[in-house]
Design an enzyme around this catalytic site. Structure first.
Site, PDB file in Angstrom:
ATOM      1  N   HIS A 280      29.189 -40.182  24.209  1.00 21.07           N
ATOM      2  CA  HIS A 280      28.040 -40.698  24.968  1.00 21.07           C
ATOM      3  C   HIS A 280      27.188 -39.549  25.508  1.00 21.07           C
ATOM      4  O   HIS A 280      26.456 -39.718  26.486  1.00 21.07           O
ATOM      5  CB  HIS A 280      28.494 -41.611  26.124  1.00 21.07           C
ATOM      6  CG  HIS A 280      29.480 -42.640  25.709  1.00 21.07           C
ATOM      7  ND1 HIS A 280      29.127 -43.866  25.183  1.00 21.07           N
ATOM      8  CD2 HIS A 280      30.842 -42.618  25.718  1.00 21.07           C
ATOM      9  CE1 HIS A 280      30.217 -44.554  24.904  1.00 21.07           C
ATOM     10  NE2 HIS A 280      31.274 -43.815  25.209  1.00 21.07           N
TER      11      HIS A 280
ATOM     12  N   SER B 236       8.180 -18.960  20.824  1.00 21.17           N
ATOM     13  CA  SER B 236       7.097 -19.727  21.436  1.00 21.17           C
ATOM     14  C   SER B 236       5.895 -18.807  21.601  1.00 21.17           C
ATOM     15  O   SER B 236       6.043 -17.639  21.986  1.00 21.17           O
ATOM     16  CB  SER B 236       7.523 -20.278  22.805  1.00 21.17           C
ATOM     17  OG  SER B 236       6.403 -20.751  23.530  1.00 21.17           O
TER      18      SER B 236
END
Length: 500
Positions: free
Chosen positions: A172, A302
């Protein structure tokens, strides 16, 4: 200055670019990403030279079976002009005749005039279109399968290397029982093995359309051979063998059944799901700084944030895998709506879908090869995260130890519960470190436990049979699956350079 800027923004291109190719859209699949071999496999040069080979194959077989109109000179001229295709002439012919196959029949006839009257004899357009597509799919699978085997080989080495390294498991997307880095890699490996099995099976099942005529009845060839059924069957077998296939589909309409496309592309689409899941897992682990894809010395993560190490390879795998997975819908629809012996609404769709599926699968495989060949693991980061969660996971072991040494199970459980909740509040409310172990050490009740804490907190005691599972899985599943490709793998499968 504002006027100059405004004028520039409102302007239109003055004319054609110096490089005319930049004035037309080009698919990034070929212009940026695809390997040279897969891009060539679906190129016009390969397609139309394959058409010429198929016409030569047909004419040669027809001559051998007794058609005297096909001369040695015709075959000689056809053989000499497989690759020197006049594309300008072919384009003009297609514009005039509105038929691509007949345009190339006439263009080939101009290059080989002795054969002009017998090129395409008895055939329909699908003789060259369908058969060439089957050849390209066969050759495309032969490009893909070794790369997939290489990915499995490299990833199995990674799994073996890290089979004993404990890491926090997640269910999960929440911390769960420990596993190992190598065992987690085996989850990816198992799916890649399924893809290898599926794609190899599809390759082995692939057959040739052969010579079947306009509706699949071979009527035109029966006429050519004056009702001799044996010669028609021999022709089909000869053309199939000369084209490198062990067998042809025994029955067809005008086309081979489009279930073949569905069968082949289903395996590629399924691989797309595997690659997406694996790349997504690595992206999650990269965000935790536990595992990273390769990052080159001068690579920029980036344009704004200079410190970033974005997982651009895995992100591209996910991006292209989504495209690969969606293409199967086209193939399903095409197979479903082929009315009776055939309809032409498959043609334009297949020209896009089949090459894109192979090109995309090839690109994704090249990326996965690159990723698994240079994945970086950070054991200290992994260990730190384990130790943030392990005290809670170890509480059951603490209770068992205390009970075995004369403690009361219910009291021990209550003591642990209280201390765990206190430690949990420090972590969640105060943003502090998990201090459960320090609290246990300071609690007199747990004095018998304290000398054994290091032993009870050893991560290797929480990984179950993960290392043994890795060893067994590689021996029993991976190695046998790779055995047919071992010579190719040992020789080295080409690693494609990765573009941005």
């Amino acid at each position: 200055m504002d006027a100059i800027v405004a004028a520039a923004l409102a302007s239109k291109a003055p004319g054609a670019s110096k490089d005319a190719t930049k004035d037309r859209y080009a698919s990034p699949l070929t212009s940026r990403y695809a390997s040279n071999e897969m891009a060539f496999n679906f190129s016009d040069a390969n397609k139309f030279s394959t058409w010429r080979k198929l016409w030569l194959t047909l004419a040669s077989a027809e001559q051998k079976l007794g058609l005297t109109d096909i001369t040695d000179e015709a075959l000689k001229q056809m053989s000499e002009h497989i690759y020197d295709i006049d594309y300008v002439m072919a384009a003009a012919e297609e514009k005039r005749r509105r038929h691509d196959v007949m345009a190339h029949v006439h263009t080939f006839g101009e290059a080989a005039p002795a054969a002009a009257g017998i090129i395409h004899l008895g055939a329909t357009s699908c003789y060259v279109t369908d058969n060439s597509e089957l050849i390209m799919m066969r050759d495309g699978l032969d490009i893909i399968i070794p790369k997939l085997a290489s990915c499995i080989d490299k990833l199995s080495q990674f799994a073996q290397t890290y089979k004993d390294l404990p890491t926090l498991g997640f269910t999960h997307l929440q911390p769960a029982q420990l596993t190992t880095v190598g065992k987690r890699a085996c989850l990816w490996l198992q799916e890649l093995l399924m893809d290898l099995r599926n794609i190899s099976r599809a390759r082995a099942d692939l057959r040739f359309r052969g010579v079947k005529g306009t509706t699949g009845t071979q009527a035109s060839f029966l006429t050519l051979f004056e009702g001799n059924h044996d010669k028609v069957e021999q022709l089909d077998e000869m053309v199939t063998e000369l084209s490198g296939f062990p067998a042809a589909y025994p029955v067809t309409g005008q086309t081979y059944t489009r279930k073949v496309d569905l069968d082949v592309l289903s395996t590629l689409s399924s691989f797309g799901a595997t690659a997406h899941k694996m790349a997504s897992d690595i992206r999650i682990l990269a965000s935790l700084k536990e595992i990273e894809e390769p990052f080159e010395k001068d690579q920029i993560g980036s344009s704004a944030m200079a410190y970033k190490r974005n997982p651009m390879r895995c992100e591209r795998v996910c991006s292209l895998s989504r495209h690969l997975m969606t293409l199967i819908g086209n193939v399903q629809q095409t197979a479903a709506v082929q009315w009776l012996e055939r309809t032409l609404d498959d043609s334009a769709n297949r020209r896009v879908t089949i090459p894109e599926a192979f090109l995309t699968a090839d690109i994704v495989l090249s990326l996965v090869q690159n990723i698994v060949d240079g994945m970086v693991v950070y054991p200290k980061v992994i260990e730190r995260r384990i130790m943030q969660e392990l005290p809670f996971m170890a509480t059951e072991n603490f209770i068992m130890f205390m009970v075995k040494n004369g403690g009361d199970r219910q009291r021990c459980h209550e003591e642990i519960r209280v201390l765990s909740h206190q430690a949990g509040r420090v972590v969640k409310d105060e943003g502090g470190e998990n201090d459960l172990i320090e609290r246990i050490k300071k609690t007199p009740y747990f004095a018998p436990l304290v000398p054994h804490l290091d032993e009870l907190l050893d991560p290797s005691t929480f990984i179950g049979r993960a290392p043994q599972q890795v060893v067994s899985f590689i021996k029993k599943e991976v190695e046998p699956a790779l055995r047919p490709y071992r010579a190719i793998l040992d020789a080295g499968v080409k690693q494609e350079s990765i573009n941005v």
